[in-house]
Design a protein around this motif. Structure first.
Motif, PDB file in Angstrom:
ATOM      1  N   TRP A 125       0.803  -1.197   0.082  1.00  0.00           N
ATOM      2  CA  TRP A 125       0.020  -0.028  -0.118  1.00  0.00           C
ATOM      3  C   TRP A 125       0.876   1.434   0.009  1.00  0.00           C
ATOM      4  N   VAL A 126       0.266   2.279  -0.714  1.00  0.00           N
ATOM      5  CA  VAL A 126       1.169   3.575  -0.600  1.00  0.00           C
ATOM      6  C   VAL A 126      -0.090   4.668  -0.155  1.00  0.00           C
ATOM      7  N   ASP A 127       0.395   5.404   0.632  1.00  0.00           N
ATOM      8  CA  ASP A 127      -0.192   6.708   1.105  1.00  0.00           C
ATOM      9  C   ASP A 127       0.061   7.784   0.291  1.00  0.00           C
ATOM     10  N   VAL A 128      -0.785   8.128  -0.494  1.00  0.00           N
ATOM     11  CA  VAL A 128      -0.807   9.516  -1.336  1.00  0.00           C
ATOM     12  C   VAL A 128      -0.367  10.824  -0.659  1.00  0.00           C
ATOM     13  N   ASP A 129      -1.185  10.757   0.601  1.00  0.00           N
ATOM     14  CA  ASP A 129      -0.811  12.052   1.314  1.00  0.00           C
ATOM     15  C   ASP A 129       0.707  12.263   2.036  1.00  0.00           C
ATOM     16  N   ALA A 130       1.432  11.088   1.754  1.00  0.00           N
ATOM     17  CA  ALA A 130       2.650  11.252   2.210  1.00  0.00           C
ATOM     18  C   ALA A 130       3.705  11.226   1.131  1.00  0.00           C
ATOM     19  N   LEU A 131       3.117  11.381  -0.165  1.00  0.00           N
ATOM     20  CA  LEU A 131       4.093  11.529  -1.244  1.00  0.00           C
ATOM     21  C   LEU A 131       4.784  12.855  -1.176  1.00  0.00           C
ATOM     22  N   PRO A 132       5.998  13.084  -1.348  1.00  0.00           N
ATOM     23  CA  PRO A 132       6.496  14.490  -1.327  1.00  0.00           C
ATOM     24  C   PRO A 132       6.203  15.308  -2.608  1.00  0.00           C
ATOM     25  N   ARG A 133       5.932  16.458  -2.620  1.00  0.00           N
ATOM     26  CA  ARG A 133       5.443  17.413  -3.665  1.00  0.00           C
ATOM     27  C   ARG A 133       5.953  18.842  -3.371  1.00  0.00           C
ATOM     28  N   SER A 134       6.181  19.413  -4.177  1.00  0.00           N
ATOM     29  CA  SER A 134       6.587  20.899  -4.261  1.00  0.00           C
ATOM     30  C   SER A 134       5.265  21.798  -3.914  1.00  0.00           C
ATOM     31  N   ALA A 135       5.670  22.880  -3.461  1.00  0.00           N
ATOM     32  CA  ALA A 135       4.498  23.916  -3.085  1.00  0.00           C
ATOM     33  C   ALA A 135       3.799  24.318  -4.181  1.00  0.00           C
ATOM     34  N   TRP A 136       4.524  24.022  -5.528  1.00  0.00           N
ATOM     35  CA  TRP A 136       3.638  24.639  -6.540  1.00  0.00           C
ATOM     36  C   TRP A 136       2.604  23.253  -6.780  1.00  0.00           C
ATOM     37  N   LEU A 137       3.157  22.067  -6.956  1.00  0.00           N
ATOM     38  CA  LEU A 137       2.048  21.038  -7.035  1.00  0.00           C
ATOM     39  C   LEU A 137       1.051  21.079  -5.814  1.00  0.00           C
ATOM     40  N   ALA A 138       1.373  21.223  -4.582  1.00  0.00           N
ATOM     41  CA  ALA A 138       0.504  21.035  -3.504  1.00  0.00           C
ATOM     42  C   ALA A 138      -0.699  22.280  -3.643  1.00  0.00           C
ATOM     43  N   ALA A 139      -0.317  23.280  -4.308  1.00  0.00           N
ATOM     44  CA  ALA A 139      -1.223  24.222  -4.862  1.00  0.00           C
ATOM     45  C   ALA A 139      -2.448  23.981  -5.942  1.00  0.00           C
ATOM     46  N   MET A 140      -2.056  22.800  -6.580  1.00  0.00           N
ATOM     47  CA  MET A 140      -3.125  22.394  -7.380  1.00  0.00           C
ATOM     48  C   MET A 140      -4.303  21.699  -6.766  1.00  0.00           C
ATOM     49  N   PRO A 141      -5.577  21.748  -7.597  1.00  0.00           N
ATOM     50  CA  PRO A 141      -6.492  20.885  -7.110  1.00  0.00           C
ATOM     51  C   PRO A 141      -6.133  19.299  -6.729  1.00  0.00           C
ATOM     52  N   GLN A 142      -6.864  18.856  -6.079  1.00  0.00           N
ATOM     53  CA  GLN A 142      -6.340  17.242  -5.604  1.00  0.00           C
ATOM     54  C   GLN A 142      -6.403  16.245  -6.559  1.00  0.00           C
ATOM     55  N   PRO A 143      -7.391  16.384  -7.458  1.00  0.00           N
ATOM     56  CA  PRO A 143      -7.167  15.329  -8.683  1.00  0.00           C
ATOM     57  C   PRO A 143      -5.941  15.285  -9.554  1.00  0.00           C
ATOM     58  N   LEU A 144      -5.781  16.802  -9.786  1.00  0.00           N
ATOM     59  CA  LEU A 144      -4.528  17.055 -10.632  1.00  0.00           C
ATOM     60  C   LEU A 144      -3.289  16.599  -9.956  1.00  0.00           C
ATOM     61  N   GLN A 145      -3.114  16.835  -8.577  1.00  0.00           N
ATOM     62  CA  GLN A 145      -2.049  16.275  -7.760  1.00  0.00           C
ATOM     63  C   GLN A 145      -1.665  14.919  -7.832  1.00  0.00           C
ATOM     64  N   HIS A 146      -3.202  14.205  -7.460  1.00  0.00           N
ATOM     65  CA  HIS A 146      -2.941  12.692  -7.361  1.00  0.00           C
ATOM     66  C   HIS A 146      -2.366  12.232  -8.970  1.00  0.00           C
ATOM     67  N   GLU A 147      -3.015  12.685 -10.070  1.00  0.00           N
ATOM     68  CA  GLU A 147      -2.214  12.186 -11.175  1.00  0.00           C
ATOM     69  C   GLU A 147      -0.764  12.513 -11.435  1.00  0.00           C
ATOM     70  N   CYS A 148      -0.539  13.695 -10.988  1.00  0.00           N
ATOM     71  CA  CYS A 148       1.033  13.967 -11.144  1.00  0.00           C
ATOM     72  C   CYS A 148       1.798  13.232 -10.413  1.00  0.00           C
ATOM     73  N   LEU A 149       1.436  12.822  -9.378  1.00  0.00           N
ATOM     74  CA  LEU A 149       2.203  12.079  -8.266  1.00  0.00           C
ATOM     75  C   LEU A 149       2.170  10.615  -8.514  1.00  0.00           C
ATOM     76  N   LEU A 150       1.023  10.099  -9.057  1.00  0.00           N
ATOM     77  CA  LEU A 150       1.002   8.605  -9.334  1.00  0.00           C
ATOM     78  C   LEU A 150       1.305   8.264 -10.432  1.00  0.00           C
ATOM     79  N   ALA A 151       0.990   9.004 -11.659  1.00  0.00           N
ATOM     80  CA  ALA A 151       1.110   8.568 -12.892  1.00  0.00           C
ATOM     81  C   ALA A 151       1.642   9.738 -13.548  1.00  0.00           C
TER      82      ALA A 151
END
Ligand code: ADP
Ligand code: MG
Length: 317
Positions: A228-254
């Motif tokens: 299992w992986v916790d998407v909230d624990a994936l490290p991201r830049s402040a720029w990506l963190a400012a994006m809507p959650q679905p886009l964050q998830h897509e960028c982080l995971l795929a």
């Protein structure tokens, strides 16, 4: 415009120090330290598929080598030398000179040499083969993850994909954010020092080139485990963190094109993993755990299932 041999002589020929023989003969000759195994990998970059025609040639030179060094990093290998097979539409020095500069700058940073290659006319295509060495039997492999191991990633994920979305026009970013994520896409930093520091600490490793879902999937299949992986624990830049959650998830995971390391290590090795990150000057983040299930489950910080509707990248799909 220069001919093929002039082009090679002017831009891709430098005296070698580590290799026994470099550019100019039928083969290059490499010295490999006794007791070490040779680690070899190739990656090809095709215009329109792997890079946009808008990329500066120096950055393209950097990236072509960086993505290859990232494979050596994932194996914990020390880079030695590389080969460059190049197809060019024209012998255009305004392209080749800065391309070679970007390439050599990263090569110098890692103390490695261009020892040969091939040059031909054709649609712009860059194929690099890297050679590295690793103590026999100590390479980090995709197949070593064990039930109970923790899952870690280095750096931050998703910025390269965010940059691609900005280029596509699906998101609008302020100028400084665009510059920052564009750097992440065009100038990835291969985690060579981290990979070497993780030898004997990590049980498995892979570099993230096609997105976490697909790449961790390779590790799980090769290792015969789930995770299992916790998407909230994936490290991201402040720029990506400012994006809507679905886009964050897509960028982080795929997302793809992250060139960070994803690796597994026993819980007892937490301090050793942190020490490896500190020694390499790269942040490392714990984001999941290997289990006896099949495949990957993505959850949020509260343990709720997160949907992952994206297909792993496949050139022929
Ligand atoms: P061959 O006829 O044996 O294929 P080439 O004429 O293609 O040799 O190349 C001559 C020399 O230049 C070889 O040592 C080759 O490795 C080197 N070379 C060719 N293209 C490149 C390149 N793009 N970068 C570095 N070395 C190159
Ligand atoms: Mg040739």
């Amino acid at each position: 415009m220069p001919g093929e041999f002039e082009l090679i002589a002017r831009h891709f020929t430098r005296p070698v120090r580590r290799a026994a023989l470099g550019v100019g003969d039928d083969c290059a000759l490499l010295n490999v330290t006794p007791g070490m195994q040779l680690a070899v990998s190739s990656d090809m970059l095709v215009e329109g598929r792997h890079f946009l025609s808008t990329v500066a040639p120096a950055r393209l030179g950097h990236k072509a080598l960086a993505v290859n060094l990232s494979d050596l990093a994932a194996c914990g290998a020390e880079p030695l030398a590389f080969m460059l097979a190049l197809a060019l539409p024209r012998a255009d020095e305004a392209f080749v000179a800065p391309f070679a500069q970007g390439l050599y700058a990263l090569a110098d940073l890692h103390g490695i040499e261009l020892v040969g290659g091939d040059t031909t006319a054709g649609p712009l295509n860059i194929c690099i083969t890297v050679f590295g060495q690793v103590p026999a039997g100590q390479a980090l492999l995709r197949s070593g993850a064990e039930v109970g191991d923790e899952v870690w990633v280095s750096g931050t994920l998703g910025d390269a994909r965010l940059a691609l979305e900005a280029f596509r026009g699906t998101v609008a970013l302020p100028g400084d954010a665009f510059d920052a994520v564009r750097r992440a896409m065009e100038l990835p930093q291969p985690r060579v020092a981290l990979g070497r520091a993780l030898r004997g600490v990590a049980t498995s490793a892979i570099d993230l080139s096609d997105g976490l879902l697909g790449d961790l999937g390779h590790v799980l299949r090769r290792s015969g485990v789930g995770a299992w992986v916790d998407v909230d624990a994936l490290p991201r830049s402040a720029w990506l963190a400012a994006m809507p959650q679905p886009l964050q998830h897509e960028c982080l995971l795929a997302g793809g094109d992250d060139y960070e390391l994803l690796f597994t290590a026993p819980a007892a090795a937490r301090a050793a993993v942190q020490a490896a990150g500190a020694a390499a000057g790269v942040a490392v983040h714990r984001c999941g755990q290997v289990d006896a299930g099949t495949g990957l489950r993505v959850v949020d910080g509260q343990g709720r299932a997160v949907s992952t509707p994206w297909q792993a990248f496949d050139h022929f799909a």
